[in-house]
Design an enzyme around this catalytic site. Structure first.
Site, mmCIF file in Angstrom:
data_model
loop_
_atom_site.group_PDB
_atom_site.id
_atom_site.type_symbol
_atom_site.label_atom_id
_atom_site.label_comp_id
_atom_site.label_asym_id
_atom_site.label_seq_id
_atom_site.Cartn_x
_atom_site.Cartn_y
_atom_site.Cartn_z
ATOM 1 C CB ILE A 1 -0.940 -0.020 1.214
ATOM 2 C CG1 ILE A 1 -1.852 -1.249 1.110
ATOM 3 C CG2 ILE A 1 -1.750 1.267 1.298
ATOM 4 C CD1 ILE A 1 -2.713 -1.505 2.301
ATOM 5 C CG HIS B 1 -1.552 5.680 4.942
ATOM 6 N ND1 HIS B 1 -2.818 6.111 5.288
ATOM 7 C CD2 HIS B 1 -0.763 5.930 6.029
ATOM 8 C CE1 HIS B 1 -2.799 6.588 6.521
ATOM 9 N NE2 HIS B 1 -1.553 6.486 6.996
ATOM 10 C CB ILE B 2 4.278 6.652 5.090
ATOM 11 C CG1 ILE B 2 5.740 6.260 5.304
ATOM 12 C CG2 ILE B 2 3.714 7.397 6.297
ATOM 13 C CD1 ILE B 2 6.672 7.464 5.284
ATOM 14 C CG HIS B 3 3.024 0.746 5.729
ATOM 15 N ND1 HIS B 3 2.613 1.307 4.544
ATOM 16 C CD2 HIS B 3 3.455 -0.488 5.434
ATOM 17 C CE1 HIS B 3 2.784 0.426 3.567
ATOM 18 N NE2 HIS B 3 3.302 -0.680 4.078
ATOM 19 C CD GLN B 4 10.171 2.257 10.546
ATOM 20 O OE1 GLN B 4 10.508 2.206 9.367
ATOM 21 N NE2 GLN B 4 10.955 2.725 11.474
#
Ligand SMILES: [Zn+2]
Length: 179
Positions: A133, A136-139
Site C-alpha cells: 500500500i 500511505h506510509i508505514h514503518q
C-alpha cells in the site's frame, strides 16, 4: 529470491523477504486499494475501528501501532501516521519523530513480551519498491529470533489465524505502558 551481492557491501540476512512485493501487502486482492479502484485506504480506516477489531496496539498523537495481518513473524507491527501521506519527506518533523519514537517503543515491548533477539525495521517507498500500500506510509517492525528464517518461508505463506492475532494484540497492548 536469493541475494547476489556481487561483491558489494552487505549481509544476506533475509532482508529481501521484507521487500518482496508479494509479501508486503497489508491486504490482498480485491481488498487492496490500487489506482483505478475505489477501495478505501486501510491505514486511514483502521484508527476509526476499536482497538480489538482494528488490531491496534497503541495510539499516539500523530501515528499509531497496528499488527500486520500478513506477518513475517509473530508480533510484526506497522507504525502508521493518521494522515494519508505516502512519502517520508512529506511528513512533518513531529510525525517523523513520533513514528520513530513508536518504533523504538515497539522494540522495547517486543523484547519484553517475546524476547525478540533482533529486528528488521523499514519502509517501502513507492510501489516499485514493493510497498503493498504505497499511498500511505508505514514503518515495518519485524521481531527476529535465532533460527526463525528456517521456518518463516513455510509459515509465511499461511495467513495467521485471527484469534492468534487478537491474543498477540492484547498481550502487546497490555505491556505497552509497562516498559
Ligand atoms: Zn491512508
Amino acid at each position: 529470491m536469493e541475494d547476489d551481492l556481487g561483491g558489494g557491501v552487505g549481509t544476506p540476512d533475509g532482508w529481501d523477504r521484507l521487500w518482496a512485493p508479494h509479501r508486503t501487502a497489508y491486504l490482498e486482492g480485491e481488498n487492496r486499494p490500487l489506482p483505478g479502484n475505489d477501495v478505501p485506504c486501510p491505514f486511514c480506516r483502521i484508527p476509526m475501528q476499536g482497538d480489538d477489531e482494528g488490531l491496534i496496539v497503541a495510539r499516539g498523537e500523530l501515528a499509531y501501532v497496528v499488527l500486520n495481518l500478513y506477518p513475517y513473524n509473530a508480533g510484526h507491527l506497522l507504525i502508521c501516521t493518521y494522515r494519508h501521506i505516502a512519502d517520508l519527506t512529506d511528513l512533518s518533523t513531529q510525525e517523523r519523530n513520533e513514528v520513530f519514537e513508536l518504533t523504538a517503543h515497539s522494540m522495547k515491548v517486543l523484547r519484553k513480551v517475546s524476547r525478540a533477539q533482533g529486528f528488521n525495521l523499514g519502509m517501502n517507498q513507492g510501489s516499485i519498491s514493493g510497498a503493498g500500500i504505497a499511498e500511505h506510509i508505514h514503518q515495518h517492525v519485524v521481531p527476529r529470533w535465532s533460527g526463525d528464517a528456517n521456518f518463516m518461508p513455510v509459515i509465511g505463506k499461511t495467513k495467521v489465524l485471527p484469534q492468534l492475532l487478537q491474543d498477540t494484540r492484547s498481550l502487546l497492548a497490555e505491556s505497552w505502558n509497562l516498559v
